[in-house]
Motif scaffolding. Structure first.
Motif, mmCIF file in Angstrom:
data_model
loop_
_atom_site.group_PDB
_atom_site.id
_atom_site.type_symbol
_atom_site.label_atom_id
_atom_site.label_comp_id
_atom_site.label_asym_id
_atom_site.label_seq_id
_atom_site.Cartn_x
_atom_site.Cartn_y
_atom_site.Cartn_z
ATOM 1 N N SER A 597 -5.245 18.317 8.045
ATOM 2 C CA SER A 597 -3.976 18.981 8.331
ATOM 3 C C SER A 597 -2.912 18.688 7.283
ATOM 4 O O SER A 597 -1.953 19.441 7.153
ATOM 5 C CB SER A 597 -3.438 18.548 9.709
ATOM 6 O OG SER A 597 -4.307 18.948 10.732
ATOM 7 N N ILE A 598 -3.062 17.578 6.563
ATOM 8 C CA ILE A 598 -2.073 17.179 5.561
ATOM 9 C C ILE A 598 -2.808 16.638 4.344
ATOM 10 O O ILE A 598 -4.026 16.433 4.386
ATOM 11 C CB ILE A 598 -1.103 16.106 6.103
ATOM 12 C CG1 ILE A 598 -1.891 14.862 6.574
ATOM 13 C CG2 ILE A 598 -0.259 16.647 7.228
ATOM 14 C CD1 ILE A 598 -1.017 13.708 6.985
ATOM 15 N N ASN A 599 -2.059 16.393 3.272
ATOM 16 C CA ASN A 599 -2.651 15.765 2.111
ATOM 17 C C ASN A 599 -3.263 14.427 2.549
ATOM 18 O O ASN A 599 -2.573 13.574 3.108
ATOM 19 C CB ASN A 599 -1.574 15.526 1.047
ATOM 20 C CG ASN A 599 -2.119 14.861 -0.201
ATOM 21 O OD1 ASN A 599 -2.495 13.695 -0.171
ATOM 22 N ND2 ASN A 599 -2.144 15.597 -1.293
ATOM 23 N N PRO A 600 -4.569 14.220 2.317
ATOM 24 C CA PRO A 600 -5.211 13.021 2.869
ATOM 25 C C PRO A 600 -4.675 11.715 2.296
ATOM 26 O O PRO A 600 -4.632 10.707 3.007
ATOM 27 C CB PRO A 600 -6.696 13.226 2.516
ATOM 28 C CG PRO A 600 -6.712 14.205 1.394
ATOM 29 C CD PRO A 600 -5.529 15.086 1.617
ATOM 30 N N LEU A 601 -4.275 11.703 1.020
ATOM 31 C CA LEU A 601 -3.707 10.479 0.457
ATOM 32 C C LEU A 601 -2.411 10.099 1.170
ATOM 33 O O LEU A 601 -2.167 8.926 1.485
ATOM 34 C CB LEU A 601 -3.448 10.657 -1.035
ATOM 35 C CG LEU A 601 -4.686 10.717 -1.931
ATOM 36 C CD1 LEU A 601 -4.310 11.203 -3.319
ATOM 37 C CD2 LEU A 601 -5.351 9.357 -2.019
ATOM 38 N N SER A 624 7.199 15.435 10.806
ATOM 39 C CA SER A 624 7.805 15.804 9.531
ATOM 40 C C SER A 624 6.774 16.262 8.501
ATOM 41 O O SER A 624 7.135 16.955 7.556
ATOM 42 C CB SER A 624 8.619 14.631 8.969
ATOM 43 O OG SER A 624 7.777 13.579 8.544
ATOM 44 N N VAL A 625 5.510 15.859 8.654
ATOM 45 C CA VAL A 625 4.508 16.243 7.654
ATOM 46 C C VAL A 625 3.894 17.599 7.958
ATOM 47 O O VAL A 625 3.190 18.166 7.124
ATOM 48 C CB VAL A 625 3.393 15.176 7.535
ATOM 49 C CG1 VAL A 625 3.971 13.838 7.165
ATOM 50 C CG2 VAL A 625 2.563 15.074 8.812
ATOM 51 N N LEU A 626 4.129 18.139 9.147
ATOM 52 C CA LEU A 626 3.636 19.473 9.483
ATOM 53 C C LEU A 626 4.632 20.515 8.986
ATOM 54 O O LEU A 626 5.839 20.294 8.996
ATOM 55 C CB LEU A 626 3.448 19.602 10.994
ATOM 56 C CG LEU A 626 2.396 18.666 11.613
ATOM 57 C CD1 LEU A 626 2.419 18.781 13.126
ATOM 58 C CD2 LEU A 626 1.009 18.981 11.073
ATOM 59 N N GLU A 627 4.123 21.635 8.561
ATOM 60 C CA GLU A 627 4.982 22.659 7.958
ATOM 61 C C GLU A 627 5.738 23.430 9.028
ATOM 62 O O GLU A 627 5.129 24.075 9.875
ATOM 63 C CB GLU A 627 4.139 23.618 7.124
ATOM 64 C CG GLU A 627 3.460 22.955 5.938
ATOM 65 C CD GLU A 627 2.526 23.913 5.242
ATOM 66 O OE1 GLU A 627 2.660 25.125 5.461
ATOM 67 O OE2 GLU A 627 1.658 23.438 4.507
ATOM 68 N N ASP A 764 -5.385 13.871 16.545
ATOM 69 C CA ASP A 764 -6.826 13.632 16.610
ATOM 70 C C ASP A 764 -7.355 13.119 15.271
ATOM 71 O O ASP A 764 -8.183 12.200 15.221
ATOM 72 C CB ASP A 764 -7.538 14.929 17.007
ATOM 73 C CG ASP A 764 -9.041 14.739 17.113
ATOM 74 O OD1 ASP A 764 -9.489 13.880 17.887
ATOM 75 O OD2 ASP A 764 -9.774 15.457 16.409
ATOM 76 N N GLU A 765 -6.864 13.707 14.181
ATOM 77 C CA GLU A 765 -7.303 13.274 12.855
ATOM 78 C C GLU A 765 -6.802 11.861 12.547
ATOM 79 O O GLU A 765 -7.555 11.022 12.020
ATOM 80 C CB GLU A 765 -6.785 14.249 11.797
ATOM 81 C CG GLU A 765 -7.376 15.645 11.904
ATOM 82 C CD GLU A 765 -6.643 16.644 11.041
ATOM 83 O OE1 GLU A 765 -5.975 16.220 10.079
ATOM 84 O OE2 GLU A 765 -6.724 17.855 11.323
ATOM 85 N N MET A 766 -5.547 11.593 12.859
ATOM 86 C CA MET A 766 -4.977 10.284 12.558
ATOM 87 C C MET A 766 -5.661 9.175 13.360
ATOM 88 O O MET A 766 -5.743 8.027 12.902
ATOM 89 C CB MET A 766 -3.472 10.278 12.839
ATOM 90 C CG MET A 766 -2.669 11.203 11.942
ATOM 91 S SD MET A 766 -2.716 10.738 10.192
ATOM 92 C CE MET A 766 -1.631 9.326 10.182
ATOM 93 N N VAL A 817 -14.074 20.385 5.043
ATOM 94 C CA VAL A 817 -13.201 20.794 3.948
ATOM 95 C C VAL A 817 -11.962 21.458 4.509
ATOM 96 O O VAL A 817 -12.038 22.464 5.187
ATOM 97 C CB VAL A 817 -13.924 21.782 3.005
ATOM 98 C CG1 VAL A 817 -12.993 22.207 1.899
ATOM 99 C CG2 VAL A 817 -15.162 21.128 2.431
ATOM 100 N N GLY A 818 -10.814 20.892 4.258
ATOM 101 C CA GLY A 818 -9.551 21.500 4.638
ATOM 102 C C GLY A 818 -8.604 21.386 3.473
ATOM 103 O O GLY A 818 -8.674 20.456 2.701
ATOM 104 N N LEU A 819 -7.687 22.333 3.361
ATOM 105 C CA LEU A 819 -6.770 22.331 2.223
ATOM 106 C C LEU A 819 -5.367 21.948 2.631
ATOM 107 O O LEU A 819 -4.425 22.160 1.896
ATOM 108 C CB LEU A 819 -6.780 23.711 1.568
ATOM 109 C CG LEU A 819 -8.146 24.165 1.066
ATOM 110 C CD1 LEU A 819 -8.002 25.453 0.306
ATOM 111 C CD2 LEU A 819 -8.792 23.107 0.196
ATOM 112 N N GLY A 820 -5.210 21.407 3.812
ATOM 113 C CA GLY A 820 -3.885 20.923 4.194
ATOM 114 C C GLY A 820 -3.070 21.938 4.954
ATOM 115 O O GLY A 820 -2.124 21.605 5.615
ATOM 116 N N ARG A 821 -3.455 23.195 4.938
ATOM 117 C CA ARG A 821 -2.709 24.221 5.668
ATOM 118 C C ARG A 821 -3.669 24.888 6.636
ATOM 119 O O ARG A 821 -4.753 25.308 6.274
ATOM 120 C CB ARG A 821 -2.141 25.262 4.705
ATOM 121 C CG ARG A 821 -1.441 26.416 5.425
ATOM 122 C CD ARG A 821 -0.755 27.337 4.444
ATOM 123 N NE ARG A 821 0.368 26.692 3.813
ATOM 124 C CZ ARG A 821 1.156 27.306 2.938
ATOM 125 N NH1 ARG A 821 0.939 28.550 2.596
ATOM 126 N NH2 ARG A 821 2.163 26.655 2.379
#
Length: 824
Positions: A597-601, A624-627, A764-766, A817-821
């Motif tokens: 969902s976000i930049n993994p780094l 804040s990290v969600l668009e 869930d990802e975090m 594979v996800g691109l953050g969006r």
């Protein structure tokens, strides 16, 4: 239909399929179908929107069902997968096959996932190609890539690119695209880079031709009433009315509500339908009143369950207009006779620009229904000021200059005094620009975007050898200088992963030699001299001024271009001539793969910090990290320090780190200014006012971003936008309707609902990247509890959309594979 056990050859398949077409295919369809059945590797079809490319695509579906093989039908959007699932099921039944032979798999939804024909988003197909041990492609006959011009998408185009490069040679490929400017060059590149030779079929004519009209003498409300009048043959509705902002959609729909747009028979049908529909909450009552007048509103701010009502009513021809944003042009299919554009400009009020040609042509192509219309109509309206000027000129010119009539002379003199004018500061468009958009050349296809961090982490986890990844980068559709820069960018990414302890590079990076700087770069030179490698000790510099920029005013890649490449490359290590052979993963690397969902780094970085955060801090950071669009964010701001004081994480860790590193001032951390506030008396109103503070205190998300950018200077396109949506929703006990009503956010409730769904996915990802300082009880349980609470809330709002997004089981490898969006 009785199916033979014998597998037919392609000539037979082609003959059977042509027999099942209910009408005579027109030339581009026939040429494309013959090319697909006769070419060993496939076909690229470039044709305008509305040329019946679905009929071509269904040939591959028929082939798979008839031969007992498997095939994938890929689309760029989840909304399109849902539509294609329904369409292909209907076709399968028409051909004599069970509907359950067609299934669907997205990252969030699975329907008959073992069916031979699968409709998927492009990421799913790439995920499966990356996992040959889990997915066998030996019996896959073909892959259809619909809307293939999305290859040009800056963020997700690389998914299509990598997928093409990884498809096994025996799989025939059908690429369906709007017209592109470099189709021949693209097919040549595909053969050179990936040894895949596709036959090119280009169509320039639509089955339903478009008729363009510039309207300079009617304002929108009057024009809408005019084209909605008459019988089924003479009227120009149903029409899609495109606006370039969600707020303008509502304003326009309200404007049309008072006009006579539908006949009594359709209005009675509408009343029966809407009286049975539950539209009592949020924007429902307002939308219902608008729908009753034959007008629908369709954009991301409308709840999905209300959008489905609009779609159904429009498809049943009970609405004359659907007022929508341009996203509908590439999404759900709403057949329309006409397209109406009240404006050709988009963007903020003071920075409006002509809509880009590719988007405009996509919008134009929505006009005209092959089964109903002999042509589609595209209407562009002049600015209302210009309409008034044109009407005035018509009246003024109707009085002869040489008239001797005293009454006419007086009337002409009075008209001259009342001549309307264009307003200062207002943006206008012209008939010439409308014509320019019609005739604009099609865009060229080229490789866009960098290798996603998450995908790079996954590839390195599978194989530490770097040459395959370098080869992949070297085959991209870029000019030589672009390839060189892409290889340097790969080096930067590898050095960043190495610096953060995610990989071990062999050989290790070399210290960079200082580069000469010009006179204008003195500040950069001083900055370089002050730097001490490794790059985790970078300087924040000019980024301080960017913290509060409005993202809507920035170009997609502005974040990257306003960084000086020499400054980035000089942060300690050589990138030009460095060629590591291996990047061996450490135990840390796997954490990056869990975050999509976000930049993994950034995700792993904030997870490590949030271990000591209090509940409000966690919510604030994750929100804040969600668009969230700026137009919504300004109404959902974080509470002030007075209303929500800084928590444990901020006061015990982040604030001291920021001060000690010189990355923030005491004022930015909520401290008092040395200078007292200056009293200013407003003489007009006789009240005492205070000067605005010069420094806005940083939110918890902004503090983390500053520290992250300093620690990871090579990682770009990472931003935060502080909002307090989930946090305030919890203050309302999870009552979504009460929250949006109290905050007067009904017109944006679709955005807020989606934000809550995305928050659940992020939680869930975090939970899968626990920090060292945490335990299951202190990390996973609180995140799971919050996710459960939000899930319950979302199900009350829109159970169908919630279950589609969250409830379906996922295959682990279908989520790699996800691109953050989110691709919805």
């Amino acid at each position: 239909m009785t199916q033979s056990n014998e597998i037919p050859d392609r000539d037979t398949l082609a003959s059977e399929y042509f027999e099942r077409i209910p009408f005579q295919p027109y030339p581009v369809q026939e040429e494309a179908l013959l090319a697909f059945f006769t070419n060993e590797q496939g076909v690229l079809v470039c044709a305008p929107t509305g040329t019946g490319k679905t009929l071509i695509a269904e040939a591959a579906v028929y082939e798979a069902l008839r031969t007992g093989k498997r095939m994938y039908y890929t689309t760029p959007l989840i909304a399109l997968t849902d539509q294609k699932l329904d369409e292909l099921r209907e076709s399968a039944v028409r051909w004599g096959f069970p509907a359950d032979q067609v299934g669907l798999v997205t990252g969030n939804r699975r329907v008959n996932p073992d069916a031979p024909v699968l409709v998927v988003v492009a990421e799913i197909l790439l995920n499966r190609l990356l996992n040959p041990e889990n997915f066998d492609f030996a019996d896959v006959s073909s892959v259809v890539m619909d809307e293939f011009h999305c290859f040009n998408d800056p963020e997700r185009g690389i998914v299509w690119e990598l997928t093409l490069g990884m498809l096994p040679a025996h799989i025939r490929t059908m690429l369906l695209s709007a017209t592109v400017g470099n189709a021949v060059e693209f097919t040549s590149w595909l053969y050179r880079a990936h040894n895949r030779r596709l036959q090119l079929v280009v169509g320039t004519e639509r089955k339903v031709p478009l008729q363009y009209e510039w309207i300079e003498d009617d304002i929108l409300a009057d024009f809408a009433e005019k084209i909605a009048a008459g019988d089924e043959v003479s009227r120009r509705t149903p029409a899609l009315l495109f606006c370039f902002s969600r707020s303008q959609c509502w304003t326009t729909a309200e404007l049309l509500k008072g006009k006579k747009l539908i006949d009594k028979h359709r209005q009675a049908e509408l009343a029966d339908y809407l009286n049975d529909a539950d539209m009592s909450e949020g924007a429902g009552p307002k939308l219902k009143a608008i729908l009753m007048r034959g007008v629908g509103v369709h954009h991301a701010g409308v709840l999905p369950r209300y959008r489905r009502i609009v779609e159904e009513l429009f498809q049943r021809k009970l609405l004359s207009f659907c007022v929508c944003t341009e996203t509908l042009a590439a999404g759900i299919n709403l057949p329309a006779r006409s397209v109406v554009l009240p404006s050709l400009l988009k963007g903020p009020r003071d920075k409006k620009k002509l809509v880009d040609a590719a988007s405009a042509q996509q919008i134009f192509g929505r006009a005209g229904r092959p089964q109903f219309d002999d042509r589609g109509y595209v209407f562009s309206l002049a600015h209302e000021d210009d309409v008034k000027i044109n009407r005035w000129r018509e009246k003024f010119d109707s009085i002869p200059e040489d008239t001797k009539d005293p009454g006419l002379l007086k009337a002409k003199k009075q008209l001259k005094k009342k001549m309307p004018k264009r307003r200062s500061g207002e943006s206008y468009w012209t008939a010439g620009q409308f014509e320019q958009l019609q005739q604009a050349a099609s865009a060229n296809l080229s490789s866009r975007g960098r290798l996603p961090w998450r995908l790079l982490a996954y590839l390195l986890g599978e194989n530490p050898a770097l040459q395959p990844i370098r080869d992949l980068v070297g085959r991209r559709l870029l000019p030589p200088k672009g390839i060189e820069e892409a290889q340097r960018d790969l080096n930067r990414m590898l050095i960043t992963l190495w610096s953060a302890g995610y990989i071990e590079l062999d050989p290790k990076p070399r210290a960079a030699q200082p580069k000469p700087v010009g006179p204008k770069s003195r500040e950069q030179e001083v900055s370089k001299q002050a730097e001490v490698p490794p790059p985790t000790a970078g300087v924040f510099g000019e980024l301080l001024d960017q913290m509060r920029e409005d993202d809507s005013a920035k170009k997609p890649d502005e974040e990257e271009t306003n960084q000086d490449p020499e400054l980035i490359e000089s942060r300690g290590y050589e990138v030009d001539d460095y060629r590591p052979e291996f990047a061996r993963p450490t135990d840390r690397l796997e954490r990056l793969v869990h975050l999509r969902s976000i930049n993994p780094l950034f995700g792993v970085y904030i997870a490590d910090q949030l271990a000591i955060a209090d509940p409000n801090e966690r919510i604030a950071v994750l929100e804040s990290v969600l668009e969230v669009p700026g137009t919504v964010a300004r109404f959902t701001r974080m509470p002030s320090y007075e209303d929500m004081p800084a928590g444990t994480l901020a006061t015990t860790r982040l604030d001291p780190m920021l001060l000690q590193s010189g990355l923030a001032t005491a004022e930015e951390l909520g401290g008092k200014s040395d200078e007292e506030e200056e009293e200013v008396r407003d003489r007009g109103f006789g009240r005492v006012m205070f000067e605005e503070p010069k420094v806005w205190p940083l939110t918890i998300g902004e503090k983390l971003l500053r520290l992250f950018r300093d620690a990871f200077p090579r990682v770009h396109n990472v931003n935060v936008r502080p909002v307090w949506i989930v946090g305030e929703l919890l203050e309302f006990g999870g009552d979504f309707n009460k929250y949006v009503t109290a905050r007067k956010l009904q017109k944006e409730e679709g955005i807020l609902f989606r934000h809550c769904l995305r928050m659940i996915l992020l939680l869930d990802e975090m939970a899968n990247v626990p920090p060292l300082e945490s335990t299951v009880e202190t990390w996973e349980y609180p995140l799971d509890d919050l996710a459960d609470l939000l899930t319950e809330t979302c199900r009350k709002i829109d159970p169908q959309s919630t279950d589609e997004m969250l409830a379906a089981p996922k295959s682990p490898v279908d989520d790699l594979v996800g691109l953050g969006r989110r691709n919805s």
